[in-house]
Enzyme design. Structure first.
Site, mmCIF file in Angstrom:
data_model
loop_
_atom_site.group_PDB
_atom_site.id
_atom_site.type_symbol
_atom_site.label_atom_id
_atom_site.label_comp_id
_atom_site.label_asym_id
_atom_site.label_seq_id
_atom_site.Cartn_x
_atom_site.Cartn_y
_atom_site.Cartn_z
ATOM 1 N N HIS A 155 4.139 -15.386 16.023
ATOM 2 C CA HIS A 155 3.947 -16.576 15.179
ATOM 3 C C HIS A 155 2.705 -17.335 15.620
ATOM 4 C CE1 HIS A 155 6.057 -19.949 17.712
ATOM 5 N NE2 HIS A 155 5.539 -19.041 18.508
ATOM 6 N N CYS A 174 -1.135 -22.285 21.461
ATOM 7 C CA CYS A 174 -0.135 -21.783 20.492
ATOM 8 C C CYS A 174 -0.673 -21.816 19.060
ATOM 9 C CB CYS A 174 1.152 -22.601 20.570
ATOM 10 S SG CYS A 174 1.939 -22.534 22.177
ATOM 11 N N HIS A 180 0.656 -15.221 18.597
ATOM 12 C CA HIS A 180 1.191 -14.721 19.877
ATOM 13 C C HIS A 180 2.656 -14.396 19.608
ATOM 14 C CE1 HIS A 180 2.339 -18.971 19.921
ATOM 15 N NE2 HIS A 180 3.367 -18.587 20.646
ATOM 16 N N HIS A 182 7.031 -13.630 21.043
ATOM 17 C CA HIS A 182 8.128 -13.879 21.986
ATOM 18 C C HIS A 182 9.224 -12.837 21.808
ATOM 19 C CE1 HIS A 182 6.535 -17.866 22.833
ATOM 20 N NE2 HIS A 182 6.475 -18.094 21.528
ATOM 21 N N ASP A 220 13.350 -9.839 13.038
ATOM 22 C CA ASP A 220 12.951 -8.935 14.126
ATOM 23 C C ASP A 220 11.705 -8.119 13.759
ATOM 24 O OD1 ASP A 220 13.128 -7.718 16.617
ATOM 25 O OD2 ASP A 220 14.365 -6.075 15.850
ATOM 26 N N HIS A 221 10.773 -8.072 14.692
ATOM 27 C CA HIS A 221 9.496 -7.361 14.513
ATOM 28 C C HIS A 221 8.757 -7.839 13.266
ATOM 29 C CE1 HIS A 221 11.038 -4.938 17.747
ATOM 30 N NE2 HIS A 221 9.827 -4.464 17.908
ATOM 31 N N GLU A 264 13.262 -19.429 23.385
ATOM 32 C CA GLU A 264 11.947 -18.917 22.987
ATOM 33 C C GLU A 264 11.315 -18.163 24.149
ATOM 34 O OE1 GLU A 264 8.482 -20.976 20.465
ATOM 35 O OE2 GLU A 264 8.508 -21.615 22.542
HETATM 36 ZN ZN ZN Z 1 5.338 -19.359 20.543
#
Ligand code: ZN
Ligand code: ZN
Length: 281
Positions: A155, A174, A180, A182, A220-221, A264
């Site tokens: 995100h 960010c 980037h 998580h 997811d992904h 996160e």
């Molecule tokens: Zn983040």
């Protein structure tokens, strides 16, 4: 109020199994957990007690006395045993986490156990695996079951109503244009009436299916800013993602949904709690 929480572990074999049902019927209800050859867990039990500080010792209770009771009433009975076969109470009941927790509560409140100490039993938490645990609150007589899931997503924190400079100042790295990612860890806690046959307050297979269909398949992904329609136009902070997941799950699970926690990273966690009342047991 001051509380003290003590943790013990025990390793036991068990099977999700209703003795009155056939092997096929047990398989239908409990899936892979119904192997007649058992499977095992390193159970982790947290026992929370409350009390008043005794002035001379500075303690609410001598922890050694608590340990003695936990060892004699719980560890000796469960450790290295098959719960279904070697503990009488479970010969006629399923050994789901909820039932084990209720049994442990009764053992700890029996006349030779915690009631001999100057403390009140407040809460029990029994972890079957790091991905599944049940919690029993003795004050409210409520029980919750928590299941843990993981999804990987990328995100970028960027608020469309703010300027480029403001976004950079607010979100720092960010706000990186290419994003980037998580490994998000999601905890879903539910409540419900214990099923008279299975003893479970929720069928884990049903919860897993709901989370798979409505959360993991969506998040997811994925890139949360680009691929997830329900987040379109929103800032993809974990507050927004956690609330969105809670709302999606509440549509499916209704009042049985108690809480969603979204980790996160290992250093931050966000929690959304339901306002509805828990089922009492
Ligand atoms: Zn983040
Ligand atoms: Zn199990």
């Amino acid at each position: 109020m001051i509380t003290m929480t003590r943790r013990i572990t025990f390793s036991s074999g068990h099977r999700y199994w209703i003795p009155d049902l056939t092997e096929e019927e047990n398989r239908t209800i409990f899936g892979q957990w119904a192997s007649k050859f058992n499977h095992g867990h390193n159970y982790v039990l947290n026992v929370k007690v409350s009390g008043k500080i005794e002035p001379s010792s500075g303690m609410i209770v001598n922890i050694k006395l608590v340990d003695d009771i936990l060892r004699e009433t719980i560890k000796q009975e469960f450790d290295q045993k098959s719960i279904n076969d070697e503990i009488e109470w479970f010969r006629s009941r399923s050994s789901c986490t909820e039932n084990i927790l209720l049994y442990i509560k009764d053992r700890l409140l029996s006349k030779d156990a915690l009631t001999t100490l100057p403390v009140q039993l407040e809460e029990l938490r029994l972890e079957e695996t790091p991905l599944l645990w049940a919690e029993l609150n003795l004050a409210t007589h409520t029980m919750t079951l928590t299941r843990v899931y993981e999804f990987a997503a990328s995100h970028r924190l960027n608020a469309p109503t703010l300027s480029h400079e403001e976004n950079l100042r607010l979100f720092g790295k960010c706000n990186n244009p290419a994003g980037h990612g998580h490994n998000y860890v999601l905890e879903v806690a539910v409540t419900g009436e214990p099923d008279p046959v299975t003893g479970m307050i929720a069928n884990i297979l049903d919860i897993d299916a709901v989370v798979e269909d409505h959360i993991l398949n969506v998040f997811d992904h994925k890139n949360l800013n680009e691929d997830v329609a329900v987040l379109s136009g929103k800032v993809t902070t974990s507050e927004i993602v956690a609330q969105t997941i809670f709302d999606l799950l509440a549509e499916q699970l209704g009042e049985s949904l108690v809480r969603v926690r979204l980790h996160e990273t290992a250093r931050n966690m966000f929690e959304v709690s339901a306002s509805s009342k828990l089922h009492t047991i």
